[in-house]
Design a protein around this motif. Structure first.
Motif, PDB file in Angstrom:
ATOM      1  N   TYR A   1      22.409  13.393  34.364  1.00  0.00           N
ATOM      2  CA  TYR A   1      22.921  14.011  33.144  1.00  0.00           C
ATOM      3  C   TYR A   1      21.839  14.015  32.051  1.00  0.00           C
ATOM      4  CZ  TYR A   1      25.647  14.987  29.013  1.00  0.00           C
ATOM      5  OH  TYR A   1      26.106  15.559  27.855  1.00  0.00           O
ATOM      6  N   THR A   2      21.134  12.882  31.904  1.00  0.00           N
ATOM      7  CA  THR A   2      20.060  12.765  30.897  1.00  0.00           C
ATOM      8  C   THR A   2      18.985  13.822  31.157  1.00  0.00           C
ATOM      9  OG1 THR A   2      20.441  10.393  30.713  1.00  0.00           O
ATOM     10  CG2 THR A   2      18.299  11.189  29.967  1.00  0.00           C
ATOM     11  N   PHE A   3      18.583  13.949  32.413  1.00  0.00           N
ATOM     12  CA  PHE A   3      17.563  14.928  32.807  1.00  0.00           C
ATOM     13  C   PHE A   3      18.026  16.346  32.477  1.00  0.00           C
ATOM     14  CE2 PHE A   3      16.466  17.857  36.383  1.00  0.00           C
ATOM     15  CZ  PHE A   3      15.124  18.046  36.080  1.00  0.00           C
ATOM     16  N   GLU A   4      19.258  16.691  32.883  1.00  0.00           N
ATOM     17  CA  GLU A   4      19.758  18.055  32.675  1.00  0.00           C
ATOM     18  C   GLU A   4      19.902  18.381  31.188  1.00  0.00           C
ATOM     19  OE1 GLU A   4      19.793  20.292  34.761  1.00  0.00           O
ATOM     20  OE2 GLU A   4      19.928  19.362  36.727  1.00  0.00           O
ATOM     21  N   LEU A   5      20.390  17.403  30.419  1.00  0.00           N
ATOM     22  CA  LEU A   5      20.569  17.639  28.981  1.00  0.00           C
ATOM     23  C   LEU A   5      19.203  17.778  28.293  1.00  0.00           C
ATOM     24  CD1 LEU A   5      22.717  17.758  26.650  1.00  0.00           C
ATOM     25  CD2 LEU A   5      22.217  15.356  26.250  1.00  0.00           C
ATOM     26  N   SER A   6      18.258  16.914  28.673  1.00  0.00           N
ATOM     27  CA  SER A   6      16.938  16.910  28.005  1.00  0.00           C
ATOM     28  C   SER A   6      16.171  18.199  28.235  1.00  0.00           C
ATOM     29  CB  SER A   6      16.092  15.729  28.498  1.00  0.00           C
ATOM     30  OG  SER A   6      16.800  14.531  28.320  1.00  0.00           O
ATOM     31  N   ARG A   7      16.207  18.731  29.452  1.00  0.00           N
ATOM     32  CA  ARG A   7      15.416  19.944  29.720  1.00  0.00           C
ATOM     33  C   ARG A   7      16.026  21.185  29.060  1.00  0.00           C
ATOM     34  NH1 ARG A   7      17.245  21.490  35.703  1.00  0.00           N
ATOM     35  NH2 ARG A   7      15.149  22.309  35.945  1.00  0.00           N
ATOM     36  N   ARG A   8      17.262  21.046  28.563  1.00  0.00           N
ATOM     37  CA  ARG A   8      17.913  22.168  27.867  1.00  0.00           C
ATOM     38  C   ARG A   8      17.869  22.020  26.352  1.00  0.00           C
ATOM     39  NH1 ARG A   8      20.777  21.473  32.590  1.00  0.00           N
ATOM     40  NH2 ARG A   8      22.150  23.132  33.375  1.00  0.00           N
ATOM     41  N   THR A   9      17.396  20.845  25.863  1.00  0.00           N
ATOM     42  CA  THR A   9      17.602  20.523  24.444  1.00  0.00           C
ATOM     43  C   THR A   9      16.293  20.281  23.707  1.00  0.00           C
ATOM     44  OG1 THR A   9      19.590  19.390  25.200  1.00  0.00           O
ATOM     45  CG2 THR A   9      18.991  19.066  22.916  1.00  0.00           C
ATOM     46  N   HIS A  10      16.079  21.050  22.629  1.00  0.00           N
ATOM     47  CA  HIS A  10      14.847  20.906  21.853  1.00  0.00           C
ATOM     48  C   HIS A  10      15.099  19.990  20.651  1.00  0.00           C
ATOM     49  CE1 HIS A  10      10.807  21.770  20.886  1.00  0.00           C
ATOM     50  NE2 HIS A  10      11.048  22.495  19.813  1.00  0.00           N
ATOM     51  N   VAL A  11      15.348  18.710  20.943  1.00  0.00           N
ATOM     52  CA  VAL A  11      15.557  17.705  19.903  1.00  0.00           C
ATOM     53  C   VAL A  11      14.744  16.483  20.307  1.00  0.00           C
ATOM     54  CG1 VAL A  11      17.272  16.087  18.997  1.00  0.00           C
ATOM     55  CG2 VAL A  11      17.834  18.479  19.134  1.00  0.00           C
ATOM     56  N   PRO A  12      14.000  15.868  19.368  1.00  0.00           N
ATOM     57  CA  PRO A  12      13.150  14.741  19.763  1.00  0.00           C
ATOM     58  C   PRO A  12      13.902  13.616  20.474  1.00  0.00           C
ATOM     59  CG  PRO A  12      12.617  15.444  17.552  1.00  0.00           C
ATOM     60  CD  PRO A  12      13.839  16.218  17.956  1.00  0.00           C
ATOM     61  N   GLU A  13      13.144  12.895  21.288  1.00  0.00           N
ATOM     62  CA  GLU A  13      13.708  11.825  22.119  1.00  0.00           C
ATOM     63  C   GLU A  13      14.473  10.775  21.325  1.00  0.00           C
ATOM     64  OE1 GLU A  13      13.478   7.748  23.122  1.00  0.00           O
ATOM     65  OE2 GLU A  13      11.826   8.612  21.992  1.00  0.00           O
ATOM     66  N   VAL A  14      13.994  10.415  20.109  1.00  0.00           N
ATOM     67  CA  VAL A  14      14.703   9.363  19.358  1.00  0.00           C
ATOM     68  C   VAL A  14      16.169   9.738  19.103  1.00  0.00           C
ATOM     69  CG1 VAL A  14      12.841   8.072  18.208  1.00  0.00           C
ATOM     70  CG2 VAL A  14      13.589  10.227  17.247  1.00  0.00           C
ATOM     71  N   PHE A  15      16.441  11.044  18.915  1.00  0.00           N
ATOM     72  CA  PHE A  15      17.825  11.505  18.711  1.00  0.00           C
ATOM     73  C   PHE A  15      18.612  11.410  20.017  1.00  0.00           C
ATOM     74  CE2 PHE A  15      15.521  13.577  15.312  1.00  0.00           C
ATOM     75  CZ  PHE A  15      16.418  13.573  14.247  1.00  0.00           C
ATOM     76  N   LEU A  16      18.005  11.951  21.082  1.00  0.00           N
ATOM     77  CA  LEU A  16      18.708  11.975  22.371  1.00  0.00           C
ATOM     78  C   LEU A  16      18.975  10.566  22.895  1.00  0.00           C
ATOM     79  CD1 LEU A  16      17.172  14.989  24.303  1.00  0.00           C
ATOM     80  CD2 LEU A  16      19.440  14.818  23.326  1.00  0.00           C
ATOM     81  N   SER A  17      17.989   9.670  22.762  1.00  0.00           N
ATOM     82  CA  SER A  17      18.181   8.290  23.228  1.00  0.00           C
ATOM     83  C   SER A  17      19.363   7.642  22.525  1.00  0.00           C
ATOM     84  CB  SER A  17      16.944   7.440  22.943  1.00  0.00           C
ATOM     85  OG  SER A  17      15.968   7.683  23.916  1.00  0.00           O
ATOM     86  N   LYS A  18      19.436   7.869  21.219  1.00  0.00           N
ATOM     87  CA  LYS A  18      20.495   7.232  20.416  1.00  0.00           C
ATOM     88  C   LYS A  18      21.872   7.721  20.860  1.00  0.00           C
ATOM     89  CE  LYS A  18      21.674   6.501  15.534  1.00  0.00           C
ATOM     90  NZ  LYS A  18      21.372   5.105  15.209  1.00  0.00           N
ATOM     91  N   ILE A  19      22.047   9.044  20.955  1.00  0.00           N
ATOM     92  CA  ILE A  19      23.373   9.575  21.275  1.00  0.00           C
ATOM     93  C   ILE A  19      23.733   9.329  22.743  1.00  0.00           C
ATOM     94  CG2 ILE A  19      22.654  11.974  21.753  1.00  0.00           C
ATOM     95  CD1 ILE A  19      25.861  10.944  19.875  1.00  0.00           C
ATOM     96  N   LEU A  20      22.739   9.382  23.629  1.00  0.00           N
ATOM     97  CA  LEU A  20      23.037   9.149  25.051  1.00  0.00           C
ATOM     98  C   LEU A  20      23.441   7.705  25.313  1.00  0.00           C
ATOM     99  CD1 LEU A  20      20.352  11.339  26.817  1.00  0.00           C
ATOM    100  CD2 LEU A  20      22.815  11.525  27.103  1.00  0.00           C
TER     101      LEU A  20
END
Length: 437
Positions: free
Chosen positions: A319-338
């Motif tokens: 899920y992390t992989f699929e969401l990240s390759r579709r999302t142009h938001v820096p990692e610090v944001f994605l790490s926090k919400i994931l």
């Protein structure tokens, strides 16, 4: 401690202590750290001497802890000191020994010019060395201790040779080339270990997975996941290692894997893999920005069967992989919400009917995810595609439309606050502690 003093000799033991306490307490002043080092060296010398009282070390370290608790203590101040001071005996000393400051996430060290270096060195060689070790160690204190010691030693040896040579400028040029690799290794280790220390092992692994998926969105999970796991294994092994060549040995091996897995997936990685040295390849890959995300159908959250079953990690990784390759938001944001999303889903596994819990929670989680990602997009809009001046201009226009009633001063303050945040938190390698708060 006595073994170290004997094998290193007093001078090297003092230098090691200077580096050790500067990296441990980066918010301490030079005077405070110097005081502490002086005390530690003096008590070590006294207690390791032949015929010293067997209780010497215990008594002297107890006195040191007690002095740290006094209101006029000359030692670095720590947030947890007062709590340690309520304890007694060994418990108090262990509590004190475990205290650390938050690492410096924004190095502020600026190297002086050759002339300034030599002027300061000639005036007071010992003072220059101490101050350099302090400055460098508070700024790059997350690099492994042995690397820091090795680099500061090489640097001071260069200064000693060049400031006494016939033509200092040529000497500095030559010597800097000699220690360039060590210098890069130290500063890069500091960066990657800082994040590792802030995130811990599991979140660090996810963070590397997010970054790699964003840099090479056309790669497969099988290409990026082993790399994220490999670099995390290296950090867990090397960041606290006392072996000088841990990073020097492990990082080049990792770059070979990066090139094997990603150079055909993304032209930027292909270019990185043409660099001359493994360290240059690693740096190039580290600073590669996120590519344009892929236009793909929306990714579904994992089901209770996957999250609560044996393949839990697998489902969240996918899920992390699929969401990240579709999302142009820096990692610090994605790490926090994931992390929050994963925690919420995990909680359902402990409930009586995990499927019902999932069905109830998922719509709300999806809403939170997309609103947080939108907020991240808004905060970082235009940042990575423009120069800083252009970005500030576009930001001012956007905020003027959003807050038409704001005064010029209010708008200027808002633009400054937002652009300062963006400059620190909108790139792919943003510092997690600062951005998280």
């Amino acid at each position: 401690v006595c073994k170290e003093l004997t094998s290193l000799g007093k001078d090297d033991f003092t230098s090691l202590s200077m580096v050790l306490y500067s990296r441990k307490f980066p918010s301490g002043t030079f005077e405070q750290i110097s005081h502490l080092v002086k005390e530690v060296v003096s008590l070590t010398e006294a207690c390791c001497a032949d015929g010293a009282d067997p209780d010497c070390y215990d008594d002297r370290t107890s006195a040191l802890s007690a002095r740290s608790c006094e209101s006029d203590s000359p030692f670095p101040e720590h947030p947890g000191t007062s709590e340690c001071c309520t304890k007694e005996g060994l418990e108090k000393k262990l509590c004190m020994a475990a205290l650390k400051h938050q690492p410096q996430e924004f190095p502020t060290y600026i190297e002086p010019s050759n002339d300034e270096i030599c002027e300061a060195f000639r005036k007071d060689p010992k003072g220059f060395a101490d101050e350099f070790m302090y400055e460098y160690s508070i700024n790059y204190g997350q690099a492994p201790l042995s690397l820091l010691v090795s680099y500061t030693k090489s640097y001071l040896s260069m200064v000693g040779s060049c400031c006494t040579s016939q033509s200092p400028t040529i000497c500095f040029l030559k010597e800097r080339l000699q220690i360039k690799h060590l210098s890069l290794l130290t500063t890069m280790s500091n960066r990657i270990c800082s994040q590792y220390v802030a995130y811990g092992k599991e979140k660090s692994r996810l963070s590397h997975l997010i970054k790699l998926s964003q840099k090479a969105p056309t790669a497969n999970l099988e290409d990026v996941l082993p790399l994220a796991e490999d670099v995390t294994a290296i950090l867990s092994k090397c960041c606290e290692s006392t072996s000088e060549d841990c990073m020097a040995k492990e990082l080049p091996e990792h770059t070979v894997k990066i090139c094997d897995n990603l150079s055909t997936k993304n032209t930027k990685f292909k270019d990185c893999c043409q660099e001359k040295t493994p360290m240059d390849i690693f740096m190039c890959a580290y600073f590669t920005p996120a590519a344009q995300p892929l236009e793909l159908p929306e990714v579904e959250l994992p089901t209770s069967k996957h999250v609560c079953g044996k393949e839990n990690t697998e489902a969240m990784d996918k899920y992390t992989f699929e969401l990240s390759r579709r999302t142009h938001v820096p990692e610090v944001f994605l790490s926090k919400i994931l992390e929050q999303t994963s925690k919420s889903l995990q909680e359902c596994c402990d409930s009586e009917d995990s499927t019902a819990c999932f069905n109830a929670k998922v719509p709300q989680l999806k809403k939170e995810l997309s609103s947080f990602i939108d907020k991240g997009r808004e905060l970082c809009a235009d940042y990575s595609e423009n120069t800083f001046t252009e970005y500030k201009k576009k930001l001012a226009e956007r905020l003027r439309t959003k807050f038409p009633d704001a005064t010029d001063t209010e708008l200027e303050e808002l633009v400054d606050r937002r652009s300062d945040f963006a400059s620190k938190c909108c790139s792919i390698n943003s510092p997690p502690l600062y951005c998280d708060s």
